[in-house]
Design an enzyme around this catalytic site. Structure first.
Site, PDB file in Angstrom:
ATOM      1  N   CYS A 102      -1.257 -18.288 -15.053  1.00 16.06           N
ATOM      2  CA  CYS A 102      -2.252 -17.540 -14.311  1.00 16.06           C
ATOM      3  C   CYS A 102      -3.619 -17.810 -14.934  1.00 16.06           C
ATOM      4  CB  CYS A 102      -1.941 -16.043 -14.335  1.00 16.06           C
ATOM      5  SG  CYS A 102      -3.086 -15.083 -13.340  1.00 16.06           S
ATOM      6  N   LEU A 103      -4.323 -18.750 -14.343  1.00 15.69           N
ATOM      7  CA  LEU A 103      -5.669 -19.101 -14.786  1.00 15.69           C
ATOM      8  C   LEU A 103      -6.505 -19.277 -13.524  1.00 15.69           C
ATOM      9  CD1 LEU A 103      -7.452 -19.844 -17.250  1.00 15.69           C
ATOM     10  CD2 LEU A 103      -6.707 -22.205 -16.955  1.00 15.69           C
TER      11      LEU A 103
END
Length: 184
Positions: A113-114
């Site tokens: 999750c970036l």
């Protein structure tokens, strides 16, 4: 920019040689050319390295190792695979973590999750930016936008327990019902 002209010039020479009966040359896509430029301009911290498991001829698939020198994940080694589309940079690279890690922003399947890999991706971003973003996840995990909700809740509510869980996972052990292989 000069490096790109050299690549184009070399391709023209190879194409001319192929027309004279030499081996055929595969034309590089715009994405491959941009990726070649990005890789040649990489400015990685000393705690990061890049490798090409399929050889230097396959630039579109590579691995990055990150060994944080600070924070909860100090001295761990985390390997990420990058798959880059031929339409790069108009599409973000696909990045997965090969190392099983107890982290609020990386789930147990290796999804990351970036924001710059999803909704905030822009063609002006590059591989260097993505690697620094991954590195930042280890120096400052984000409990506000988690993939691993359990790890995020522990980080938010009990940072000392989170640190204990990270150390247990990195040295090869169980956190709850989940086993983590050693990565130190």
């Amino acid at each position: 920019m000069i490096g790109l002209f050299k690549v184009k010039e070399k391709q023209r020479e190879q194409a001319q040689n192929a027309n004279r009966g030499g081996a055929s040359v595969k034309k590089q896509s715009a994405g491959e050319l941009r990726l070649h430029k990005d890789i040649s301009e990489l400015n990685l911290p000393s705690s990061c390295s890049i490798s090409f498991p399929n050889g230097k001829d396959d630039l579109m698939n590579f691995e990055v190792s990150i060994k944080p020198d600070d924070g909860y994940y100090h001295n761990g080694t985390f390997v990420f695979t990058f798959q880059v589309s031929p339409v790069y940079p108009h599409e973000a690279p696909k990045v997965k973590c090969k190392t099983k890690v107890y982290h609020p922003n990386i789930d147990l399947e290796g999804n990351v999750c970036l924001n710059i890999l999803r909704e905030d991706w822009k063609p002006v971003l590059n591989i260097n930016t993505v690697i620094y973003g991954l590195f930042h996840l280890f120096t400052e995990p984000n409990s506000e936008d988690p993939l691993n909700h359990d790890a995020a809740a522990v980080l938010r509510d009990n940072p000392k327990l989170f640190e204990t869980n990270v150390r247990r996972a990195m040295t090869g052990g169980y956190v709850g019902q989940t086993f983590f292989p050693r990565c130190i």
